[in-house]
Design a protein around this motif. Structure first.
Motif, PDB file in Angstrom:
ATOM      1  N   LEU A  77      11.794  -1.416  12.987  1.00  0.00           N
ATOM      2  CA  LEU A  77      10.832  -2.163  12.177  1.00  0.00           C
ATOM      3  C   LEU A  77      10.886  -1.682  10.737  1.00  0.00           C
ATOM      4  CD1 LEU A  77       7.708  -1.914  14.530  1.00  0.00           C
ATOM      5  CD2 LEU A  77       9.172  -3.913  14.224  1.00  0.00           C
ATOM      6  N   ILE A  78      10.474  -2.553   9.837  1.00  0.00           N
ATOM      7  CA  ILE A  78      10.191  -2.143   8.464  1.00  0.00           C
ATOM      8  C   ILE A  78       8.706  -2.428   8.257  1.00  0.00           C
ATOM      9  CG2 ILE A  78      10.903  -4.337   7.433  1.00  0.00           C
ATOM     10  CD1 ILE A  78      11.907  -2.688   5.023  1.00  0.00           C
ATOM     11  N   LEU A  79       8.011  -1.433   7.706  1.00  0.00           N
ATOM     12  CA  LEU A  79       6.560  -1.495   7.584  1.00  0.00           C
ATOM     13  C   LEU A  79       6.136  -1.489   6.127  1.00  0.00           C
ATOM     14  CD1 LEU A  79       5.750   1.389  10.108  1.00  0.00           C
ATOM     15  CD2 LEU A  79       5.938  -1.025  10.635  1.00  0.00           C
ATOM     16  N   LEU A  80       5.076  -2.241   5.817  1.00  0.00           N
ATOM     17  CA  LEU A  80       4.394  -2.163   4.537  1.00  0.00           C
ATOM     18  C   LEU A  80       3.023  -1.577   4.815  1.00  0.00           C
ATOM     19  CD1 LEU A  80       4.044  -2.764   1.492  1.00  0.00           C
ATOM     20  CD2 LEU A  80       3.231  -5.050   2.157  1.00  0.00           C
ATOM     21  N   ILE A  81       2.764  -0.434   4.205  1.00  0.00           N
ATOM     22  CA  ILE A  81       1.503   0.271   4.402  1.00  0.00           C
ATOM     23  C   ILE A  81       0.843   0.412   3.035  1.00  0.00           C
ATOM     24  CG2 ILE A  81       0.426   2.409   5.199  1.00  0.00           C
ATOM     25  CD1 ILE A  81       3.065   2.754   6.922  1.00  0.00           C
ATOM     26  N   ILE A  82      -0.386  -0.058   2.915  1.00  0.00           N
ATOM     27  CA  ILE A  82      -1.115   0.039   1.660  1.00  0.00           C
ATOM     28  C   ILE A  82      -2.413   0.782   1.924  1.00  0.00           C
ATOM     29  CG2 ILE A  82      -2.177  -1.210  -0.260  1.00  0.00           C
ATOM     30  CD1 ILE A  82      -0.178  -3.482   0.278  1.00  0.00           C
ATOM     31  N   ASN A  83      -2.610   1.860   1.172  1.00  0.00           N
ATOM     32  CA  ASN A  83      -3.786   2.718   1.334  1.00  0.00           C
ATOM     33  C   ASN A  83      -3.979   3.140   2.792  1.00  0.00           C
ATOM     34  OD1 ASN A  83      -4.172   2.537  -1.407  1.00  0.00           O
ATOM     35  ND2 ASN A  83      -5.783   1.020  -1.277  1.00  0.00           N
ATOM     36  N   ASP A  84      -2.880   3.551   3.395  1.00  0.00           N
ATOM     37  CA  ASP A  84      -2.831   4.071   4.763  1.00  0.00           C
ATOM     38  C   ASP A  84      -3.170   3.045   5.840  1.00  0.00           C
ATOM     39  OD1 ASP A  84      -2.051   6.650   3.872  1.00  0.00           O
ATOM     40  OD2 ASP A  84      -4.142   7.111   3.393  1.00  0.00           O
ATOM     41  N   ILE A  85      -3.104   1.766   5.494  1.00  0.00           N
ATOM     42  CA  ILE A  85      -3.340   0.693   6.467  1.00  0.00           C
ATOM     43  C   ILE A  85      -2.069  -0.151   6.556  1.00  0.00           C
ATOM     44  CG2 ILE A  85      -4.676  -1.387   7.001  1.00  0.00           C
ATOM     45  CD1 ILE A  85      -6.997  -0.061   5.401  1.00  0.00           C
ATOM     46  N   LYS A  86      -1.572  -0.336   7.790  1.00  0.00           N
ATOM     47  CA  LYS A  86      -0.383  -1.171   7.988  1.00  0.00           C
ATOM     48  C   LYS A  86      -0.749  -2.620   7.698  1.00  0.00           C
ATOM     49  CE  LYS A  86       1.406  -0.889  12.004  1.00  0.00           C
ATOM     50  NZ  LYS A  86       2.015  -0.967  13.335  1.00  0.00           N
ATOM     51  N   VAL A  87      -0.125  -3.170   6.673  1.00  0.00           N
ATOM     52  CA  VAL A  87      -0.409  -4.530   6.225  1.00  0.00           C
ATOM     53  C   VAL A  87       0.574  -5.527   6.817  1.00  0.00           C
ATOM     54  CG1 VAL A  87      -0.532  -6.004   4.159  1.00  0.00           C
ATOM     55  CG2 VAL A  87      -1.417  -3.672   4.079  1.00  0.00           C
ATOM     56  N   PHE A  88       1.828  -5.073   7.040  1.00  0.00           N
ATOM     57  CA  PHE A  88       2.855  -5.987   7.513  1.00  0.00           C
ATOM     58  C   PHE A  88       3.952  -5.194   8.212  1.00  0.00           C
ATOM     59  CE2 PHE A  88       6.815  -8.384   6.927  1.00  0.00           C
ATOM     60  CZ  PHE A  88       6.444  -9.627   7.422  1.00  0.00           C
ATOM     61  N   GLU A  89       4.552  -5.802   9.219  1.00  0.00           N
ATOM     62  CA  GLU A  89       5.734  -5.234   9.861  1.00  0.00           C
ATOM     63  C   GLU A  89       6.617  -6.369  10.341  1.00  0.00           C
ATOM     64  OE1 GLU A  89       4.834  -4.432  14.520  1.00  0.00           O
ATOM     65  OE2 GLU A  89       4.056  -2.944  13.130  1.00  0.00           O
ATOM     66  N   LEU A 114      -1.742  -8.167  -3.336  1.00  0.00           N
ATOM     67  CA  LEU A 114      -2.085  -7.962  -4.744  1.00  0.00           C
ATOM     68  C   LEU A 114      -2.963  -9.087  -5.280  1.00  0.00           C
ATOM     69  CD1 LEU A 114       1.332  -6.676  -6.151  1.00  0.00           C
ATOM     70  CD2 LEU A 114      -0.705  -5.315  -5.623  1.00  0.00           C
ATOM     71  N   ASN A 115      -2.742 -10.295  -4.792  1.00  0.00           N
ATOM     72  CA  ASN A 115      -3.549 -11.442  -5.232  1.00  0.00           C
ATOM     73  C   ASN A 115      -5.008 -11.330  -4.833  1.00  0.00           C
ATOM     74  OD1 ASN A 115      -1.738 -13.067  -6.682  1.00  0.00           O
ATOM     75  ND2 ASN A 115      -0.863 -13.873  -4.792  1.00  0.00           N
ATOM     76  N   THR A 116      -5.271 -10.646  -3.730  1.00  0.00           N
ATOM     77  CA  THR A 116      -6.638 -10.599  -3.210  1.00  0.00           C
ATOM     78  C   THR A 116      -7.310  -9.235  -3.356  1.00  0.00           C
ATOM     79  OG1 THR A 116      -5.811 -10.082  -1.001  1.00  0.00           O
ATOM     80  CG2 THR A 116      -6.158 -12.412  -1.532  1.00  0.00           C
ATOM     81  N   SER A 117      -6.575  -8.233  -3.759  1.00  0.00           N
ATOM     82  CA  SER A 117      -7.116  -6.878  -3.801  1.00  0.00           C
ATOM     83  C   SER A 117      -7.897  -6.613  -5.085  1.00  0.00           C
ATOM     84  CB  SER A 117      -5.989  -5.848  -3.697  1.00  0.00           C
ATOM     85  OG  SER A 117      -6.513  -4.547  -3.832  1.00  0.00           O
ATOM     86  N   ASN A 118      -8.971  -5.862  -4.936  1.00  0.00           N
ATOM     87  CA  ASN A 118      -9.737  -5.387  -6.079  1.00  0.00           C
ATOM     88  C   ASN A 118      -9.731  -3.872  -6.142  1.00  0.00           C
ATOM     89  OD1 ASN A 118     -10.516  -7.972  -6.983  1.00  0.00           O
ATOM     90  ND2 ASN A 118     -12.107  -8.045  -5.417  1.00  0.00           N
ATOM     91  N   GLU A 119      -8.848  -3.258  -5.382  1.00  0.00           N
ATOM     92  CA  GLU A 119      -8.752  -1.798  -5.336  1.00  0.00           C
ATOM     93  C   GLU A 119      -8.287  -1.260  -6.681  1.00  0.00           C
ATOM     94  OE1 GLU A 119      -8.762   0.229  -2.308  1.00  0.00           O
ATOM     95  OE2 GLU A 119      -9.278  -1.445  -1.009  1.00  0.00           O
ATOM     96  N   GLU A 120      -8.821  -0.105  -7.067  1.00  0.00           N
ATOM     97  CA  GLU A 120      -8.342   0.545  -8.289  1.00  0.00           C
ATOM     98  C   GLU A 120      -7.100   1.368  -8.025  1.00  0.00           C
ATOM     99  OE1 GLU A 120     -10.687   2.824 -11.015  1.00  0.00           O
ATOM    100  OE2 GLU A 120     -12.343   1.418 -10.771  1.00  0.00           O
ATOM    101  N   ASN A 121      -7.106   2.099  -6.930  1.00  0.00           N
ATOM    102  CA  ASN A 121      -5.986   2.957  -6.569  1.00  0.00           C
ATOM    103  C   ASN A 121      -5.215   2.314  -5.427  1.00  0.00           C
ATOM    104  OD1 ASN A 121      -6.919   4.935  -8.394  1.00  0.00           O
ATOM    105  ND2 ASN A 121      -8.280   5.768  -6.838  1.00  0.00           N
TER     106      ASN A 121
END
Length: 122
Positions: free
Chosen positions: A70-82, A52-59
């Motif tokens: 595993l537990i996954l964090l996916i943002i805009n269909d891209i795996k950001v963290f696991e 969130l600190n670095t994103s400029n995405e609107e959606n």
């Protein structure tokens, strides 16, 4: 600190990525799973904050899901963290994550909350 189960004072202190402290008893492992579950959830939240600190995405489509061990964090269909997650994911965890993620996004005034989807899977 004294363990509620075995009355031991042999307590392990864990410091999470969000600087929260979790404890469990080394003798009987009381709260071991809870402490490590929260450590993993805090790591997901810290990764989201960094995004969130670095994103400029609107959606934003923010997904958290448990997959295998595993537990996954996916943002805009891209795996950001696991990270490893060998624990049950109960409704209370899902509610907690949805609420915290929503509050984190709202803290960043650059995001229009109406353009944010938050999905936490069991």
């Amino acid at each position: 600190m004294i363990c509620n189960c075995c009355k031991s004072t042999n307590i392990k202190y864990l410091l999470s990525d969000t600087n929260s402290t979790y404890t469990y008893c080394i003798n009987c492992n009381n709260n071991y799973d809870i402490a490590h579950k929260h450590m993993a959830i805090d790591a997901i939240l810290k990764s989201l904050l960094n995004y969130l600190n670095t994103s400029n995405e609107e959606n934003l489509k923010i997904e958290v899901k448990k997959e295998n061990n595993l537990i996954l964090l996916i943002i805009n269909d891209i795996k950001v963290f696991e990270t490893q997650f060998n624990y049950d994911f109960v409704k209370k965890d899902i509610y907690y994550l949805e609420t915290i993620i929503s509050e984190l996004v709202q803290d960043y005034h650059k995001f229009d909350i109406s353009k944010i989807d938050i999905i936490v899977y069991e």
